[in-house]
Structure formats: C-alpha cells, structure tokens
Enzyme design. Structure first.
Site, PDB file in Angstrom:
ATOM      1  N   SER A 124      13.513   0.105 -19.507  1.00  0.00           N
ATOM      2  CA  SER A 124      12.110   0.001 -19.089  1.00  0.00           C
ATOM      3  C   SER A 124      11.751   1.144 -18.167  1.00  0.00           C
ATOM      4  CB  SER A 124      11.940  -1.327 -18.337  1.00  0.00           C
ATOM      5  OG  SER A 124      10.728  -1.340 -17.621  1.00  0.00           O
ATOM      6  N   TYR A 148      14.878  -7.651 -11.392  1.00  0.00           N
ATOM      7  CA  TYR A 148      14.725  -7.402 -12.836  1.00  0.00           C
ATOM      8  C   TYR A 148      14.966  -5.919 -13.132  1.00  0.00           C
ATOM      9  CZ  TYR A 148      12.101  -5.780 -16.881  1.00  0.00           C
ATOM     10  OH  TYR A 148      11.729  -5.104 -18.008  1.00  0.00           O
ATOM     11  N   LYS A 152      18.026  -3.628 -15.292  1.00  0.00           N
ATOM     12  CA  LYS A 152      17.844  -2.569 -16.298  1.00  0.00           C
ATOM     13  C   LYS A 152      18.614  -1.316 -15.873  1.00  0.00           C
ATOM     14  CE  LYS A 152      15.154  -4.691 -19.248  1.00  0.00           C
ATOM     15  NZ  LYS A 152      15.756  -5.127 -20.524  1.00  0.00           N
TER      16      LYS A 152
HETATM   17  C1  UD1 Z   1       5.422  -5.107 -15.392  1.00  0.00           C
HETATM   18  C2  UD1 Z   1       6.712  -4.960 -14.649  1.00  0.00           C
HETATM   19  C3  UD1 Z   1       7.617  -4.045 -15.416  1.00  0.00           C
HETATM   20  C4  UD1 Z   1       7.827  -4.569 -16.803  1.00  0.00           C
HETATM   21  C5  UD1 Z   1       6.475  -4.712 -17.497  1.00  0.00           C
HETATM   22  C6  UD1 Z   1       6.648  -5.376 -18.836  1.00  0.00           C
HETATM   23  C7  UD1 Z   1       6.033  -5.192 -12.267  1.00  0.00           C
HETATM   24  C8  UD1 Z   1       6.019  -4.542 -10.946  1.00  0.00           C
HETATM   25  N1  UD1 Z   1       6.490  -4.447 -13.298  1.00  0.00           N
HETATM   26  O1  UD1 Z   1       4.800  -3.844 -15.413  1.00  0.00           O
HETATM   27  O2  UD1 Z   1       8.836  -3.941 -14.748  1.00  0.00           O
HETATM   28  O3  UD1 Z   1       8.667  -3.705 -17.538  1.00  0.00           O
HETATM   29  O4  UD1 Z   1       5.629  -5.548 -16.711  1.00  0.00           O
HETATM   30  O5  UD1 Z   1       5.476  -5.259 -19.565  1.00  0.00           O
HETATM   31  O6  UD1 Z   1       5.656  -6.323 -12.407  1.00  0.00           O
HETATM   32  N2  UD1 Z   1      -2.901  -6.485 -13.494  1.00  0.00           N
HETATM   33  C9  UD1 Z   1      -4.065  -7.058 -13.032  1.00  0.00           C
HETATM   34  N3  UD1 Z   1      -4.256  -8.392 -13.230  1.00  0.00           N
HETATM   35  C10 UD1 Z   1      -3.338  -9.181 -13.883  1.00  0.00           C
HETATM   36  C11 UD1 Z   1      -2.142  -8.583 -14.358  1.00  0.00           C
HETATM   37  C12 UD1 Z   1      -1.949  -7.226 -14.130  1.00  0.00           C
HETATM   38  O7  UD1 Z   1      -4.925  -6.381 -12.448  1.00  0.00           O
HETATM   39  O8  UD1 Z   1      -3.557 -10.394 -14.027  1.00  0.00           O
HETATM   40  C13 UD1 Z   1      -2.708  -5.024 -13.323  1.00  0.00           C
HETATM   41  C14 UD1 Z   1      -1.487  -4.650 -12.502  1.00  0.00           C
HETATM   42  O9  UD1 Z   1      -1.809  -4.571 -11.139  1.00  0.00           O
HETATM   43  C15 UD1 Z   1      -1.124  -3.290 -13.125  1.00  0.00           C
HETATM   44  C16 UD1 Z   1      -1.557  -3.421 -14.582  1.00  0.00           C
HETATM   45  O10 UD1 Z   1      -2.493  -4.497 -14.610  1.00  0.00           O
HETATM   46  O11 UD1 Z   1      -1.903  -2.269 -12.530  1.00  0.00           O
HETATM   47  C17 UD1 Z   1      -0.413  -3.757 -15.528  1.00  0.00           C
HETATM   48  O12 UD1 Z   1       0.280  -4.905 -15.034  1.00  0.00           O
HETATM   49  P1  UD1 Z   1       1.398  -5.652 -15.908  1.00  0.00           P
HETATM   50  O13 UD1 Z   1       0.869  -5.911 -17.268  1.00  0.00           O
HETATM   51  O14 UD1 Z   1       1.895  -6.820 -15.120  1.00  0.00           O
HETATM   52  O15 UD1 Z   1       2.546  -4.568 -16.075  1.00  0.00           O
HETATM   53  P2  UD1 Z   1       3.317  -3.706 -14.943  1.00  0.00           P
HETATM   54  O16 UD1 Z   1       3.157  -4.288 -13.615  1.00  0.00           O
HETATM   55  O17 UD1 Z   1       2.946  -2.279 -15.136  1.00  0.00           O
END
Ligand code: UD1
Length: 342
Positions: A124, A148, A152
């Site tokens: 990842s 997590y 990895k």
């Molecule tokens: C997360 C994991 C990453 C993992 C990946 C799998 C963390 C810190 N990282 O990545 O290790 O490999 O998922 O797909 O959790 N967001 C919102 N509202 C929400 C959900 C997310 O605003 O309800 C935003 C987050 O702040 C971020 C973006 O959307 O900026 C993507 O979030 P997310 O889909 O959870 O992925 P990551 O955090 O990038």
C-alpha cells in the site's frame, strides 16, 4: 499457469480473479471469509464463464495452507489476504500483527516447503508515511503511521530478507494508492461491513440514502480546495496491474517494486461532485474536523510500472464513480442482497 490468490474473495482479490480467468490462468482462491463473502466468487464465475477452486482456509493454520499446495501445483501466489482497517489496527494492534504477519510467515514457509517461490504482495502507499514531496516514487523513504501500515512495511521487509537469503525467490511488491470503483457489470464491488471508513463507499451509501451526509474531514489542507487529495484508482485497472506483473515475475527479476496509481490526485470535494454526476443525485456533505493521522495529499509517480510492466491506469474519475454507483444500485445490501439476482 496456476495462481493461488489469498484473499481472493475480497474487493481487490475478486476483481483480480476475473482478470486472471480472462487471461486463461487457472485460479485457486484461499480465503477465510472473515471480511468477505463466497458469493463474490460465484459472481466471478458468472462474469467470466469460467471456474475456479475455492478453499475456505485461514493463513494462521499452516496445515490448511499446505493442503492447498498438496492438491495443486502452484506457479505463483498473489497475496491479498489481510486485515485492512486503519482505525481498528490502532485499537487492536496485536490482532493485526498476528493475522497479517504470522499469516504471511506461514504462507511463506509453506511456499518454501513446496518450492513455490514466486509471490506478488499486496502492499500500500501507506508505506510512504507522510511523503516529503509529490508525486511519490518507489525509492522514497518508507515509514508507518499506524499498525496496519506497519504490517505492510514489515511484510515488505520480511520479503526482502527472504530474497536476500535465497535468490531463487521472485517477489513483486505492489503499492496500491486508493482503490475505488467496481466491475462494470455491477456484479462485484466493495462490500464493507457496517459504516464504511473509506471515502468512496461512504459517498455511495449517502447517494443511496442509507447515510445522511458525507463528513468531509477538513477543508483547511494546503490543497486546491482545502480538502484531502488522493490518487483514486479504478479497481479494474489495479487488477490489470497484477496481470502485467506476473509475466515480469516469471523472468526471475528478484525483488521488484511498483506504485499502482494513476498519477492524478482528486480532492474529496471533486469525488463528491463526480458521484453527483454519476448518480444524478445531490450528495449532502458537511465539513468536519480533520481525521487524525490523515495527510493532505498523496499521489503516485506511476512511470516505473508503465516503463517496466507496460501497465498504466486507463479509467477516469467518471468511470470510477459510475461503476461504484452501478454496483451500489444493483446491490444495495452488498453480497447479502437477494442472491442469484445478479
Ligand atoms: C486509507 C488508509 C490507507 C489504506 C487506504 C485503503 C488511513 C490513514 N489510510 O487511505 O492506509 O491503504 O485507506 O483504501 O486511513 N474522507 C472524508 N470523509 C470520509 C472518509 C474519508 O473526508 O468519510 C477523506 C479523508 O480525509 C482523505 C480521503 O477522503 O482525505 C480518502 O480517505 P480514505 O478513503 O479513508 O483513504 P485514505 O485515508 O487515503
């Protein structure tokens, strides 16, 4: 060629099984179904018109793994199986280390016993921690920010050490950016249990009316619109990255490492807009506090995979949103929906 896919019933695993079968690989799936459903494999067979072998087995049980290798002459393993919820990993780190690390060690020991030394590991972009600059290249410094991510990173290091001890291993470490989307048939897709942690499934639940609004975790980041930016990649493009990796592995390259991303960052608000266009619905959202541990922006330099594997992501943000929405509409309750309809 026969490929063992651990975690093959899961989100990325099931899409990869489809592409493997399309390329006429024989597929054996090992999955404990702890976070997935066997129905996904029924749908894989339905999409491809081909069959695969399934073992409901746990990597924590070496005898179960060995029985798969006894029954089949495996040419390579693609190792997806693992726990993947960042938040949960902070609460129960030992569960994550036990499952992801011990499980992988068992797998590697059995592979060694049966002289199967080709493996593609599902890593990842989380292994880059908080990158100092963008886009991210494979030789950037590595770090982990949660258990997590540490599993990895540790698994990558274990695999490198295995190779150092025995140069007959061939190991591909594939670092995925943010997988989203679903198969265009709408038959397989991401099916998280409970309230999703990740952005795309959360937005699609809101679009479907199951959740009231998207919580946008912060709009004061140093990005174009202040919301987080990620390299969202269509899961079918990601699956095809594995198909391009296998022939490389069979050239005996030793350890190879590739980013699987698009190279293009999209913000949380751009994703919401993309889903509005795909679904024809207004998606309510609210700006909330930043989520602890999140970084502002993350996107890949995918050039190495293009140069060495001839792979690049082709699908657009519109494809990602349309296919996620199609899957959501056809399967409002994921694989728990009236089975057989699809
Ligand atoms: C997360 C994991 C990453 C993992 C990946 C799998 C963390 C810190 N990282 O990545 O290790 O490999 O998922 O797909 O959790 N967001 C919102 N509202 C929400 C959900 C997310 O605003 O309800 C935003 C987050 O702040 C971020 C973006 O959307 O900026 C993507 O979030 P997310 O889909 O959870 O992925 P990551 O955090 O990038």
């Amino acid at each position: 060629m026969k490929i063992l896919v651990t975690g093959g019933a899961g989100y990325i695993g099931s899409h990869t099984c489809v592409e493997l079968l399309n390329e006429n690989y024989e597929v054996v799936v090992l999955d404990n179904l702890s976070n997935s459903s066997e129905e996904s494999l029924t749908r894989v067979k339905n999409i491809t018109g081909k069959s695969l072998e399934f073992y409901k087995a746990d990597l924590l049980d070496k005898k179960e793994i060995a029985s798969v290798f006894q029954d089949h002459k495996i040419d390579s393993v693609i190792h997806f199986a693992g726990l993947k919820a960042v938040g949960e990993s902070v609460l129960v780190p030992l569960k994550y280390f036990h499952n992801n690390i011990s499980g992988t060690l068992n797998l590697l020991e059995v592979m060694d016993d049966f002289n199967v030394k080709n493996i593609v590991f599902s890593s990842s972009a989380t292994v880059y921690g908080n990158p100092a600059s963008l886009p991210i290249k494979e030789d950037f410094p590595l770090s982990a920010t949660n258990p997590y991510g540490r599993t990895k990173l540790m698994t990558e290091e274990i695999l490198q050490d295995v190779y150092c001890s025995d140069k007959s291993w061939n190991i591909a470490l594939l670092r995925y950016f943010n997988p989203v989307g679903a198969h265009e048939s709408g038959k397989i897709g991401e099916d998280p249990f409970g309230i999703p942690n990740n952005l795309a499934p959360y937005i699609s639940r809101v679009a479907a009316g199951f959740l009231p609004r998207v919580n946008v975790f912060g709009n004061d980041y140093d990005t174009l619109d202040g919301t987080g930016v990620r390299d969202f990649i269509h899961v079918v493009d990601l699956a095809l990255g594995h198909i391009k990796t296998l022939p490389k592995l069979f050239t005996n390259p030793g350890v190879v490492i590739y980013n699987l991303g698009t190279g293009q960052g999209y913000s949380v608000l751009e994703m919401i807009k993309g889903f509005e266009a795909a679904s024809g619905k207004t998606i309510p959202y609210k700006i909330t506090d930043r989520r602890p541990g999140d970084i502002a922006a993350c996107f890949a330099d995918p050039f190495k995979a293009k140069k060495e594997l001839g792979w690049e992501a082709n699908k657009t943000l519109a494809d990602m949103c349309t296919d996620t929405w199609n899957w959501q509409k056809k399967n409002p309750d994921g694989y728990r929906e009236s089975q057989g309809e699809n």
